[in-house]
Structure formats: structure tokens, C-alpha cells
Write an enzyme that holds these catalytic residues in place. Sequence first.
Site, mmCIF file in Angstrom:
data_model
loop_
_atom_site.group_PDB
_atom_site.id
_atom_site.type_symbol
_atom_site.label_atom_id
_atom_site.label_comp_id
_atom_site.label_asym_id
_atom_site.label_seq_id
_atom_site.Cartn_x
_atom_site.Cartn_y
_atom_site.Cartn_z
ATOM 1 N N ASN A 13 -0.528 0.605 6.103
ATOM 2 C CA ASN A 13 0.385 -0.128 5.221
ATOM 3 C C ASN A 13 1.122 -1.137 6.077
ATOM 4 O OD1 ASN A 13 2.211 -1.012 3.272
ATOM 5 N ND2 ASN A 13 3.553 0.745 3.518
ATOM 6 N N GLY A 14 1.015 -2.413 5.724
ATOM 7 C CA GLY A 14 1.693 -3.455 6.482
ATOM 8 C C GLY A 14 0.793 -4.659 6.689
ATOM 9 N N CYS A 21 0.822 -1.204 0.000
ATOM 10 C CA CYS A 21 0.000 0.000 0.000
ATOM 11 C C CYS A 21 0.853 1.249 0.000
ATOM 12 C CB CYS A 21 -0.910 0.022 1.235
ATOM 13 S SG CYS A 21 -2.003 -1.404 1.370
ATOM 14 N N GLY A 59 0.214 0.299 -5.356
ATOM 15 C CA GLY A 59 -1.062 -0.406 -5.313
ATOM 16 C C GLY A 59 -2.008 0.110 -6.362
ATOM 17 N N TYR A 111 13.252 -3.466 -4.878
ATOM 18 C CA TYR A 111 12.229 -3.524 -5.921
ATOM 19 C C TYR A 111 11.118 -2.490 -5.790
ATOM 20 C CZ TYR A 111 8.573 -5.297 -8.969
ATOM 21 O OH TYR A 111 7.617 -5.387 -9.940
#
Length: 468
Positions: free
Chosen positions: A108-109, A7, A33, A249
Site C-alpha cells: 500500500n503506497g 489499497c 479498493g 476521508y
Amino acid sequence: MSKKEYCGLFAIYNHEEAARMAYFGLYAQQHRGQESAGIVTWDGEKIREHKGMGLVPDVFTERHLGKELKGRIAVGHVRYSTTGASLIRNAQPFLVRFGNIQMAIAHNGNLVNTLELRRELESTGSIFQTTMDSEIFVHLIARHLHNGGVEQAIAKACERVRGAYSLLILVNNKLIAVRDPNGFRPLALGRVQDAHVLASETCAFDLLEAEYIRPLEPGEMLVIENKCVRSVTLGDPAPTRQCIFEHIYFARPDSTVFGEVVYENRKRMGQILAREAPVDADFVMPFPDSGIYAAVGFGQESGLPLEMCMIRNHYVGRTFIQPSQTMRDFSTRIKINPVRNMIKGKRICIVDDSIVRGTTIRSRVKKLRELGAREVHMRVCCPPIRFPCFYGIDFSSKGELIAANNTVDEIARFIGLESLHYISVEGLLSSVQAKDAWCLACFNGEYPVAVPPESGKACLENEIALSW
């Protein structure tokens, strides 16, 4: 299983065009996302929201940004599911009201004790509206509001959860940002004119011409209210374990993440790869876009020319973000196209960011062979991924990780390569500035936060599905 993004978060406090700024902040982080997007604003009296499935430009119109999402505070979120199905009800920010408090939360996570907490909360009367682990925070915060203010309630909630989380929480006229004690996920603070901004990546600041101030510290809660910024440290100190895949990445190369410049780190990975595994080839070739910057470093260090023999169609999204396997296979075929005359009779060295299942790169190497490549070598700028991730990246099944079940030589034969070399863990760590601040669990199986047997995504979704 391919890699899946998690996210992207964005928030702005005290700006006359908060919703529009949030739109562009999310647009800059679209790579994090592509499944859903949402913005919530506070106009001084009430919270307003708009969420939808798809890309940021498809979800929001001028009507939303100019008329409906009023207010000087905004919180935004772009999502790919790590837990929770691909449904509109799981789009964030997640909005709730209780009493005179209106709250929106963006996460986020990934939590590792979601099932345990969800069972506990449901047994005492909590009713869940989504299948997201993010909703756990809402219920825990609500349980503690009567014992103090919202900041104390958030602190109490964070004491109960385990895993990875960067949070943005809008509570009436107050904006609160939190990072977990290990600092798995990024979150940065910036400023534009008189407004404070927060984002997962600093590329969002660049688009808005905002000044980057600093990353939030692991275990830090930042409270912004009435132009005042306060910082509080939550809980006991823990070892910093940032997700190194941000630099391998996920993050945009023009971002500063965890206080380090992504572009520079990726280039160093390529340089170290060239020293660890020299190759006799005609040129170095990346697969766009993630392999480009490591390939630049590899070419500079090795003296081999860098050739862009694969051209990306920029109107096709990242293949692993598509929510269905059918769409992913289709996208892989149209995502990049070869420059045919550059390949025939050549000895090629591919530099790429990672190998997960090996199926995508195998099909690409097969195509290079069909086009007449004489030799195909490969250098990978992360170590073999042998273990699933439980902190927000969808390496969720060890059985589907090719390096978990095969030697490097076996992987090379499967893909169809003359040679294959992964960067060593030591080489990877020498490419970043902080040396002992990274989560390496997907390489070595050493999980910084203990993972219960039932914490896998499939287990979570199967149990939740039975209750819906």
C-alpha cells in the site's frame, strides 16, 4: 480528477482458517479498493494464491476459501491502482519463486523513484511482469538474498526505495510487515486467540473479534515466525509524516488509524469548522457517507439541526473508485437521491470532506437549486487541495485541482454557493492528537520525500507502456 483510494492490507499468522479470516479482513476494508482482490496462503510446503478483478465477494467462493487456499498463514490485498493499469496481472499479492524461496508481497503506497529503479534493474537483466511499482521490491529483494537472509534483503531493498509503503511479505513460513521511515501509510498489529493479525485499519480486527495491540511504527520491520514476534528498526530516523487524508476521508469512521480514532477526529473537524465559519442556515446537511461525521460535529457546535436530506444507495460503490470516467459519471447520478420536501425554500449548509475538481459538488448544488433551495452554503473539513500527491492518492494533476487555479470566492461562484469556507490548516491540526506528524503536501506543496520531475503517474505509465 476525483480522489482515488489506494489499497487495503490484511495478514494473519497461525490460524486454522487463515484464508477465511483474510477474506473477512479484506471485506471489512473493501472501501480501500474495489478494483481487485487477492489472497495468498502458506500450507507448510507451498504458497497457494487466488486473485481476481472486482469486489471481495465476487472474487472468492467457498471452494477457494474452504479447499484451495490451505494453510495457517494468509496475506490479502484489495486494490485501486495508484501506479499500474487496471489489469489482472497487477492484482496483488504479487507472487514469485526463486530457488527454494516462495514469496508473496502486498503493498500500500506509492514510490517516487520507480522509474529510476526500474531502468536500473532492467538494464541489468530484470524482467518485469507488471506495471506496478510494488514489483520493484521483489527485484531488489532478490538481488540481495545471496548476501544474507530474507530480512537483510528486505532491509537492503528498503534502503533503495523512496516514497510511501506499508508492506506485508510472506516468505515461506515467515510473515514480515514493514512501514516506510515517514510512516505515510497505516498498518496495525492485532491478535485473535493464538494468531497475530495485521491490517491497514482496525475495522478489520473488529469484524474478526481480534484485539488491537498497536500501530507499527514508522521505519519498523515486524517479523512473525514460529509464534515469535520480533521488531527491527530500519534505516535512519525520519520525520513522521502520516497521510492526514486517512482521517479526513479514506478510513472507515469506526477504525483507529495511526493510533487515533477516526470518528472522533472527523467530529472535531466539524466542530472547528463551526467555530471558524458560522452560518445563518436552517439546517446542516452532509453528503453521505464521508461528510456525515463532520456534519454531526458542526451541528452540535453551531446548534443547527442535522438533516439527512440526501439518501445514499448502498449498492453503488464510491464514485471515484470506478476505473472509467463513463462509469463514474453514471454512478454519481444514482449514488444519492434527495428527500425533496426537505429542501424547498430552505437555507442549507452542506458539510463535506473535500473538494477536488468541484464538478461533482457543482452538479449536486445545481440539483438542490432545482428542488427549490433558497440558499446553499458549504463548509469543507480539509483545506484547499492545491498540489498533487505522489505518495499514493491520485491527486496526480495540479491542473485538475480546482483550488490550485482559483480563489475560494471563484470556487464558490463556480459551484453556485452563497458562501464557502475551508477549514484552516491550523484548525485541521487541532482536530487530531499528533500535531507535527502529518503529511500536508497536498495543501502546502511541502513534500516530505523529494519528488523527481518524472515521478508522476502519467509519466510512469507512459514509459512502461512503451516497453510492453
